[in-house]
Design a protein around this motif. Structure first.
Motif, short mmCIF file in Angstrom:
data_model
loop_
_atom_site.label_atom_id
_atom_site.label_comp_id
_atom_site.label_asym_id
_atom_site.label_seq_id
_atom_site.Cartn_x
_atom_site.Cartn_y
_atom_site.Cartn_z
N ILE A 81 -104.77 32.70 -40.34
CA ILE A 81 -105.85 32.87 -41.34
C ILE A 81 -105.71 34.24 -42.01
O ILE A 81 -105.79 34.37 -43.23
CB ILE A 81 -107.25 32.73 -40.67
CG1 ILE A 81 -107.42 31.30 -40.15
CG2 ILE A 81 -108.37 33.12 -41.63
CD1 ILE A 81 -108.65 31.08 -39.28
N VAL A 82 -105.43 35.25 -41.19
CA VAL A 82 -105.25 36.61 -41.72
C VAL A 82 -104.11 36.61 -42.74
O VAL A 82 -104.22 37.17 -43.84
CB VAL A 82 -104.94 37.61 -40.57
CG1 VAL A 82 -104.49 38.96 -41.12
CG2 VAL A 82 -106.16 37.78 -39.68
N GLY A 83 -103.01 35.92 -42.39
CA GLY A 83 -101.86 35.83 -43.29
C GLY A 83 -102.24 35.13 -44.58
O GLY A 83 -101.95 35.62 -45.68
N GLY B 32 -102.85 40.70 -43.97
CA GLY B 32 -102.00 41.10 -42.85
C GLY B 32 -101.70 42.59 -42.81
O GLY B 32 -101.96 43.26 -41.80
N PRO B 33 -101.18 43.15 -43.93
CA PRO B 33 -100.85 44.58 -43.90
C PRO B 33 -102.06 45.46 -43.54
O PRO B 33 -101.92 46.43 -42.81
CB PRO B 33 -100.36 44.86 -45.33
CG PRO B 33 -99.82 43.54 -45.78
CD PRO B 33 -100.73 42.51 -45.17
N LEU B 34 -103.28 45.08 -44.02
CA LEU B 34 -104.47 45.87 -43.74
C LEU B 34 -104.78 45.86 -42.24
O LEU B 34 -104.94 46.92 -41.61
CB LEU B 34 -105.66 45.30 -44.52
CG LEU B 34 -107.01 45.97 -44.28
CD1 LEU B 34 -107.06 47.34 -44.97
CD2 LEU B 34 -108.16 45.10 -44.77
N PRO C 253 -94.22 29.69 -40.49
CA PRO C 253 -94.04 29.93 -41.93
C PRO C 253 -94.58 31.29 -42.37
O PRO C 253 -95.37 31.89 -41.65
CB PRO C 253 -94.87 28.81 -42.56
CG PRO C 253 -95.98 28.60 -41.59
CD PRO C 253 -95.42 28.87 -40.21
N PRO C 254 -94.20 31.74 -43.55
CA PRO C 254 -94.84 32.95 -44.09
C PRO C 254 -96.22 32.55 -44.61
O PRO C 254 -96.35 32.05 -45.72
CB PRO C 254 -93.90 33.37 -45.23
CG PRO C 254 -93.16 32.13 -45.62
CD PRO C 254 -93.17 31.20 -44.46
N TRP C 255 -97.25 32.74 -43.79
CA TRP C 255 -98.59 32.23 -44.12
C TRP C 255 -99.10 32.77 -45.45
O TRP C 255 -99.84 32.09 -46.16
CB TRP C 255 -99.58 32.59 -43.01
CG TRP C 255 -99.35 31.86 -41.72
CD1 TRP C 255 -98.90 32.40 -40.55
CD2 TRP C 255 -99.55 30.46 -41.45
NE1 TRP C 255 -98.80 31.42 -39.57
CE2 TRP C 255 -99.20 30.23 -40.10
CE3 TRP C 255 -100.00 29.38 -42.22
CZ2 TRP C 255 -99.28 28.97 -39.50
CZ3 TRP C 255 -100.09 28.13 -41.63
CH2 TRP C 255 -99.72 27.94 -40.29
N PHE C 256 -98.73 34.00 -45.78
CA PHE C 256 -99.27 34.64 -46.98
C PHE C 256 -98.73 34.03 -48.27
O PHE C 256 -99.24 34.29 -49.35
CB PHE C 256 -98.97 36.15 -46.96
CG PHE C 256 -97.55 36.46 -46.58
CD1 PHE C 256 -96.56 36.48 -47.52
CD2 PHE C 256 -97.20 36.69 -45.25
CE1 PHE C 256 -95.24 36.74 -47.16
CE2 PHE C 256 -95.89 36.95 -44.87
CZ PHE C 256 -94.91 36.97 -45.84
N VAL D 236 -97.04 37.09 -40.99
CA VAL D 236 -98.32 37.70 -41.40
C VAL D 236 -98.10 38.95 -42.26
O VAL D 236 -98.78 39.16 -43.25
CB VAL D 236 -99.17 38.08 -40.16
CG1 VAL D 236 -100.39 38.89 -40.56
CG2 VAL D 236 -99.60 36.83 -39.40
N ASP D 237 -97.11 39.75 -41.86
CA ASP D 237 -96.92 41.04 -42.51
C ASP D 237 -96.04 40.87 -43.76
O ASP D 237 -94.82 40.86 -43.69
CB ASP D 237 -96.27 42.02 -41.52
CG ASP D 237 -96.33 43.44 -42.03
OD1 ASP D 237 -96.66 43.63 -43.21
OD2 ASP D 237 -96.03 44.37 -41.25
#
Lengths: 242, 414
Positions: free
Chosen positions: B77-79, B84-86, B281-284, B392-393
């Motif tokens: 969810i964060v992604g 993510g970076p925050l 996966p790359p969630w973002f 996430v990042d």
């Protein structure tokens, strides 16, 4: 690059992308028109490289990986492995019988092992980038630069300067480190001979010397190695047109 | 010739139909997961919330009437919320390395600053349950959260397996589960009820079977599901395994999948290339990544990740059966098991190539991908590519590089 239906180069132009891919594309087109005195309307075009999607007027966009394969195959049909080292990334491509890639590997996200690495190091040594390679060949005892990360290697180079190493020895150490990185990348695809090197870094004699030594093979370099991808794209445009 | 004038021509074209088809059960998915999130908040207030890792034998805490929240799912969810970076940055301020798993960093970051986190973070747990069948980082991560929340940690230790499970391995994992039973009984002041656990295991199996059938339906051409569909729809199989809610969702979901197959409807409108996906996966950028490829006719009928929740708990002595299933999660079984599985997926789902996502955070999953690529191509004859990034990042992901690599793979296939 602009070629005619026989494959003869009519115009070509090389420039750094700079801050705007669109502006660079326009400059390139203007230059091709000026050199060839040819109206480009209706001509089949293919874009390649990192800005390829910005040229949304072309018939097709093709990655530089495929274009380099096609380009080198047209210049030398014997080549089995191509090592392309550009400013943005480096790639090793296994060339298929028709010039199409059958496998490839690229450097990771870090700029180590790319032309950018050498540009940063040339700045640290206060030497024009064009002279860095020849300087490396004058080394008597290459410095040991162990890191392949651009940022860490820069600190190491500064350390070697502080330790009193000569610029030639440091330059040689830089090229050795970079050649080692590219050689590792090459082993991942498998080095099948003959091997060619393209991209701007192929013009650097220091890099060619250390890479040939690492891979224990001769390296074939075209006359204008920076244009190989553009040539491949232009040849694909002829196919597309037909 | 003027680039601007040429570009204008393309913008006057009428808008095209979307390249992918949205699942109508996505509404039910949203409702199911919203209710689950609400139930975790209530459970936390009532002193009955546990945090568990994705490969944890969740049937046991469910049988103890506790509710499970998944920090890894929260990481997704964060992604997706692109923060993510925050949140990772909050953990880095505490001294955690950027090299640490971004699920761990974002989780620790959200515990530190819930007010700046999506959904104000996961509710505070009463116990932290980790199983290292997916990776070893989970223990240190949960210990860090334990220090911050005061919740105790219990680790189910599943040593890596090569080949068949020897009796001493099974006995060891089973003894860990017995310890878990004691831990749960003491922490939540409730006796162990084996019959209840077997009932939960049955519910878990029913949901897993529906999920597995939905995945296997992707052998059809066109594939009824794409990668993003599976990654989002797997939420209940991870978080609600062992509950009736999971069964209700997957009955509806499998119904839609069957309907698509019957009508010959694919997840994307024009299926030209079928690829395998490996890793989280790359969630973002999950929609952007898979939908951009969908426009090029690329579908992913199978992946190594969502197939990880497809094992049934056999009927028998409850703890022994659970010990068997959770020890044999393929991430716990070494590289050859993973390569075998991926080769089988390529064969069974008739795939043209594969994309290995090298996730900087997830060393356990990503280690060995270079040799994996070589072996899969040798065995199956299809080409593959490795792209790099993180789940996430987003600071560790370069979109242009990833796109070039996948495009080059497509040029090799087409």
């Amino acid at each position: 690059m602009l070629i005619d239906s026989t494959g003869k180069v009519r115009a070509r132009y090389l420039l750094a992308t700079g801050a705007s891919a669109k502006k660079s594309i326009q400059r390139c087109l203007d230059e091709l028109v000026s050199q060839s005195k040819q109206d480009l309307s209706g001509i089949t075009m293919i874009s390649t490289g990192y800005g390829r999607s910005q040229a949304n007027f072309v018939s097709k966009s093709v990655t530089e990986i495929t274009c380099h394969g096609i380009g080198i195959h047209s210049l030398n049909k014997e080549i089995q492995t191509l090592i392309d080292v550009g400013g943005q990334d480096s790639k090793v491509i296994r060339i298929g019988s028709n010039g199409r890639p059958t496998d490839f590997e690229l450097n990771d996200k870090c700029s180590a092992g790319t032309g950018r690495f050498l540009e940063v190091m040339a700045q640290v040594l206060e030497i024009p980038i064009q002279e860095l390679g020849s300087l490396a060949l004058k080394a008597k005892s290459p410095s040991v630069i162990s890191s392949t990360c651009t940022v860490f290697a820069e600190s190491e180079v500064i350390g070697r300067i502080g330790a009193g190493d000569t610029p030639a020895n440091i330059a040689a150490g830089i090229h050795k480190a970079m050649a080692a990185k590219i050689a590792t990348l090459s082993q991942r695809v498998g080095v099948v001979k003959p091997v060619a090197v393209t991209g701007g870094v192929a013009l650097n004699p220091g890099f060619r010397f250390y890479l040939a030594k690492q891979l224990q093979t001769e390296l074939w370099v075209p006359d204008e190695p920076q244009y190989t991808g553009a040539l491949g794209a232009a040849l694909l445009a002829i196919d597309t047109h037909e | 010739m003027d680039v601007k004038k040429m570009s204008q021509k393309t913008t006057t074209e009428p808008p095209k139909e979307k390249a992918y088809r949205k699942l109508y059960t996505s509404k039910l998915l949203r409702e199911t997961m919203t209710l689950h999130i609400l139930s975790t908040k209530t459970a936390s207030q009532n002193g009955r919330l546990v945090w568990v890792t994705s490969g944890f034998p969740v049937e046991i805490p469910v049988a103890f009437d506790t509710v499970a929240a998944y920090p890894e799912q929260y990481g997704a969810i964060v992604g997706s919320e692109k923060c993510g970076p925050l949140l990772c940055g909050f953990a880095e301020e505490l001294g955690f390395s950027q090299e640490l798993c971004s699920y761990a960093r974002s989780s620790i970051g959200s515990v530190k600053k819930p007010e700046q986190s999506p959904l104000t973070g996961l509710p505070i747990p009463q116990a932290l349950l980790a199983c290292n069948n997916i990776c070893g980082t989970v223990l240190g991560w949960y210990e860090a959260v334990s220090e911050m929340t005061g919740a105790p940690v219990y680790l189910v230790d599943t040593p890596p397996l090569e080949g068949d499970q020897p009796p001493h391995h099974l006995a060891y994992v089973k003894s860990n589960l017995e310890g878990l039973i004691t831990f749960m009984s003491e922490t939540f002041n409730q006796p162990y009820d084996e019959e209840k656990l077997l009932q939960v295991a049955d519910l878990s199996n029913t949901a897993v079977n529906l999920w597995t059938k939905s995945l296997e339906a992707c052998k059809n051409k066109p594939s009824p599901l794409n990668c993003a569909d599976r990654f989002l729809s797997m939420a209940p199989i991870v978080a609600l395994r062992g509950t009736q809610q999971a069964i209700d969702f997957y009955q509806a979901f499998y119904g839609e999948v069957k309907e698509r197959v019957k009508q010959g409807l694919g997840a994307i409108r024009e299926e030209r290339v079928r690829l395998l996906w490996d890793n989280i996966p790359p969630w973002f950028t999950i929609y952007n990544f898979f939908n951009t490829l969908a426009k090029k006719g690329v579908v992913f009928p199978a992946d190594s990740y969502t197939h990880a929740w497809s094992a049934n708990i056999p009927r028998g002595e409850a703890l022994e059966s659970i010990a068997q299933v959770y020890s044999k999660i393929w991430l716990n079984k070494g590289l050859s098991a993973k390569i075998d599985k991926m080769c089988n997926l390529i064969k069974d789902y008739e795939l043209d190539g594969f994309v290995l996502f090298s996730v900087r955070s997830c060393k356990r999953y990503s280690l060995g991908q270079m040799v994996t690529k070589e072996v899969i191509t040798r065995r199956t004859g299809v080409p593959g590519v490795i792209i790099e990034g993180d789940m996430v990042d987003s600071q560790q992901y370069n979109e242009a590089q990833a796109e070039t690599r996948v495009d080059a793979l497509l040029e090799m296939i087409l």
